[in-house]
Design a protein around this motif. Sequence first.
Motif, PDB file in Angstrom:
ATOM      1  N   VAL A 133     -17.277  28.056 -14.856  1.00 48.56           N
ATOM      2  CA  VAL A 133     -16.435  28.031 -16.047  1.00 48.56           C
ATOM      3  C   VAL A 133     -14.997  27.830 -15.606  1.00 48.56           C
ATOM      4  O   VAL A 133     -14.444  28.668 -14.876  1.00 48.56           O
ATOM      5  N   GLY A 138     -19.551  31.764 -11.805  1.00 47.13           N
ATOM      6  CA  GLY A 138     -20.038  33.062 -12.263  1.00 47.13           C
ATOM      7  C   GLY A 138     -21.472  33.228 -11.795  1.00 47.13           C
ATOM      8  O   GLY A 138     -22.246  32.269 -11.823  1.00 47.13           O
ATOM      9  N   GLU A 153     -17.784  37.098  -9.841  1.00 51.15           N
ATOM     10  CA  GLU A 153     -17.073  35.822  -9.956  1.00 51.15           C
ATOM     11  C   GLU A 153     -16.578  35.433  -8.574  1.00 51.15           C
ATOM     12  O   GLU A 153     -16.156  36.283  -7.799  1.00 51.15           O
ATOM     13  N   SER A 194     -19.774  31.755 -22.613  1.00 48.20           N
ATOM     14  CA  SER A 194     -19.285  33.096 -22.294  1.00 48.20           C
ATOM     15  C   SER A 194     -19.251  33.988 -23.541  1.00 48.20           C
ATOM     16  O   SER A 194     -19.504  35.190 -23.448  1.00 48.20           O
ATOM     17  N   ASP A 195     -18.950  33.401 -24.703  1.00 50.23           N
ATOM     18  CA  ASP A 195     -18.952  34.225 -25.925  1.00 50.23           C
ATOM     19  C   ASP A 195     -20.364  34.716 -26.240  1.00 50.23           C
ATOM     20  O   ASP A 195     -20.574  35.882 -26.554  1.00 50.23           O
ATOM     21  N   GLU A 198     -21.351  37.430 -23.841  1.00 52.48           N
ATOM     22  CA  GLU A 198     -20.783  38.730 -24.202  1.00 52.48           C
ATOM     23  C   GLU A 198     -21.589  39.336 -25.358  1.00 52.48           C
ATOM     24  O   GLU A 198     -21.951  40.518 -25.330  1.00 52.48           O
ATOM     25  N   ARG A 218     -14.717  35.546 -17.848  1.00 58.41           N
ATOM     26  CA  ARG A 218     -15.455  34.534 -18.619  1.00 58.41           C
ATOM     27  C   ARG A 218     -16.660  34.026 -17.813  1.00 58.41           C
ATOM     28  O   ARG A 218     -17.757  33.871 -18.321  1.00 58.41           O
ATOM     29  N   ALA A 219     -16.410  33.726 -16.530  1.00 54.31           N
ATOM     30  CA  ALA A 219     -17.484  33.165 -15.703  1.00 54.31           C
ATOM     31  C   ALA A 219     -18.639  34.158 -15.574  1.00 54.31           C
ATOM     32  O   ALA A 219     -19.814  33.789 -15.645  1.00 54.31           O
ATOM     33  N   LEU A 221     -19.467  36.501 -17.725  1.00 53.70           N
ATOM     34  CA  LEU A 221     -20.161  36.618 -19.013  1.00 53.70           C
ATOM     35  C   LEU A 221     -21.051  35.407 -19.265  1.00 53.70           C
ATOM     36  O   LEU A 221     -22.162  35.535 -19.781  1.00 53.70           O
ATOM     37  N   ALA A 222     -20.545  34.220 -18.868  1.00 57.35           N
ATOM     38  CA  ALA A 222     -21.339  33.011 -19.079  1.00 57.35           C
ATOM     39  C   ALA A 222     -22.631  33.086 -18.257  1.00 57.35           C
ATOM     40  O   ALA A 222     -23.721  32.761 -18.741  1.00 57.35           O
TER      41      ALA A 222
END
Length: 861
Positions: A133, A138, A153, A194-195, A198, A218-219, A221-222
């Motif tokens: 990301v 990630g 990460e 990533s959203d 989460e 973000r990474a 979560l993705a």
Amino acid sequence: MMQQYHALKREAEGCLLFYRMGDFFELFFDDARQAAAILDIALTSRGEHDGQPVPMCGVPVHAAEGYLARLIKAGCRVAIAEQVETPEEARKRGGSKALVARDIVRFVTAGTLTEDALLEPRRANILAAVCEVRGKAGIAACDISTGRMEVEECAPDDIGAALARLGASELVAPEDWASAPDNAITRPRGDFGSDDGEARLKSVHGVATLDGFGQFTRAMLAAAGGLIAYLDHVGRGKLPLLLPPVAHSGSAALAMDEATRTSLEILQSQQGSRAGSLIAAIDRCVTGAGARQLADDLAAPLMDAAAIEARLSLVHWLHDDPLLRADLRDVLRSLPDIGRALGRVVAGRGSPRDLGQIRDGLAEARRLRDFLAARPDRPQLLDSILPHMGGHGHLVDLMQRALVAAPPTDCGQGGYIAAGYDAALDELRAMSGNSRRAIAAMESRYREETSVAALKIKHNGVLGYFIEVPARYADVLMQPDSGFTHRQTMAGAVRFNSVMLHEEAARIAQSGGHALAAEEAHFEELTAQVIEARQTIAAAAAALARIDVAAGQAERAADGGWCRPAITQDNCLNIEGGRHPVVEAALARSGERFVANDCILSPDDRLWLIGGPNMGGKSTFLRQNALIVLLAQAGGYVPATAATVGLVDRLFSRVGASDNLARGRSTFMVEMVETAAILAQATTRSFVILDEVGRGTSTYDGLALAWAAVEAVHGTNRSRCLFATHYHELSRLAESCDALSLHHVRAREWRGDLVLLHELAKGPADRSYGLAVAKLAGVPKDVVARAKSVLDRLEKGRAETGGLAAGLGDLPLFAAASQLQGKDADELRDHLDTLDIDALSPREALDMLYELKRLAGSTQT
Ligand code: ADP
């Protein structure tokens, strides 16, 4: 049927389809060919498809686990298509010809196993997802057999190292990602948002925010999203046990890249087996969970001195109290693997026995907590884990009341809910007990009434209850008014029914059915409670594993006379009497003794150049020091008499010319790529071992590169470093590098034979022992003698002109060659050009010498 099969097969893309038919799982077409070859079972055929017979093979459902294990081991994934309705339901739905509906109920893949039979007890089974990301990689990983999950990460360049630490058995990555690792299974890009990730994590754990678990990028979560989406797909909507994710910080752990891990043989030997690895030599854990924790510790040694000391203090406490240690290990040894039992329960594949194991494990954990809490002078780590071992009083009590002592693995027969737990269930059981007694009474009464003493009331699966008499008495019961109805005539016996028996049997069947249903309801209720408490149960399992690791380390240390290392922040390494645990164990098996050696590095003397004969023990010395650092930072004792380890941030181990052709690069290329990585990454806090680097190419190149690499590690990286080499010439580096010192492994020639002392001494190697080693290795005497005369001339040439090869012009062989003319000379040159000296066996070398002599026109052989 084929239509249904093909529809399922499309859903099972990339997997073998196990298609349930009666008591078998059948495979068709290519699946059948592939599976029959792997499983070594008969390939048959069934019907036709497009005019061709359809290949088929099958495995019995009751033995499917063993076959699955072999297919998974062979790298396959399997989709299980079960019948999801009974034949009666199908007929009701679609008439007499209706096909029973089937659906894929589960995918069995290497990374998503929970069955004991398919898992190795002492190894974690990791599923990982990786993605990128905005320039960051990630990684999310979990072991669904215990629910442990972590996210990380890193820079895209470090993906290889991060995955090497995890040792995943299955890896997933987005489908359109150009840099996805080769062995990854690809999944839709949309899974790796990533959203979404989460949101999925929040819903799995039923929380509104992830803040309580830590900070995630973000990474991370993705990758977590991709992982959970894959689990969801594989489990057909049923998610396995997942504990809150732990963010793994690369900087909190001692970093090691893949080459280093492979070369140090930490969790497996270079042959890929556990035997011969570091962990095999030190693992004294008495539980599978302990062994898995130890593997984790060794895969990611710590960088935090306080955390290391905390682990060491626990080992120390158990080391110094052999009686306590023995008691503790006895208790631990009898513990069931509650982590894995929990994994099965949460995945919906739990059995009454799994609940029983969780109950017994938790009860034991509580007892152990009370026992340990009462000990004086407890180390601080114990105080922080003991509370996790006792928080389940209510659940344990409940399961102790509810379940019998040794519950079965199969729910089907019932009998696992204890008497006295549920009055209604007890009553149902009493009723069927009463009926059974009534049937026994009926038997005696019928004997009296009919005067047939051999009359019996029996039961089987087909008829249920029936009355049986020998054939010669059948007439008595055949009378129309006897009250018996004929059911079956056998060879020597005839079987009957009666109204009374029928009624009593119905009562048994009914109360038995109700009892089973009641037991099942309790099982579900208990399962729900266990799932509710999964985090605290997993924490108890982790606490027990941590204690087992420490006790095992203490046991190993006591056994081998190991010491507690001191940890400092200085860039030093001070090891006295160090040993290599694997080599020492191997030598001990053949009755030989390992020679201990010191390694004393400091900022002023940080690079040791180590010479000496082949087989003298250089590699062993290098590795033992790297392993001691690793063991110390993993929080364990080390095989030495004393050790002070200045915290190491990165550990590098490289072996020159290791044969890596399998990866499609030349050995020398690999050597240089790996050396480049060290020069780019090693810091003043790193520890580097370089074994014969530069060996993969011709003498001059290799020497030059080794020279330049040593200079760079010494002057630019300024890391602590041990460099083993057979290049004499490198000794000259001592003149220009002030923090470099010369050492060698000692050897002595005794009556013409070489004696390797495996002892490290200061100073340069006095001479090269190559020829003596060749002799030791069994190279024929005349070849060694010949080599000796070549060597003498080489050395003479060097002494006179200073050039390495200057003496060669004088050698008879070459002199003869230079006089040769025309065709013979060309042939000889061709011969020499195609000669790969390194690939020759001693015997071939000898043959070659004869051949060369022939070509050179010599008549004497
Ligand atoms: P080198 O790297 O110098 O060629 P190795 O380290 O590979 O040598 O050692 C060769 C063999 O010598 C090992 O397999 C082991 O059997 C033995 N050896 C090495 N070090 C020791 C030691 N310290 N004590 C006893 N035997 C040793």
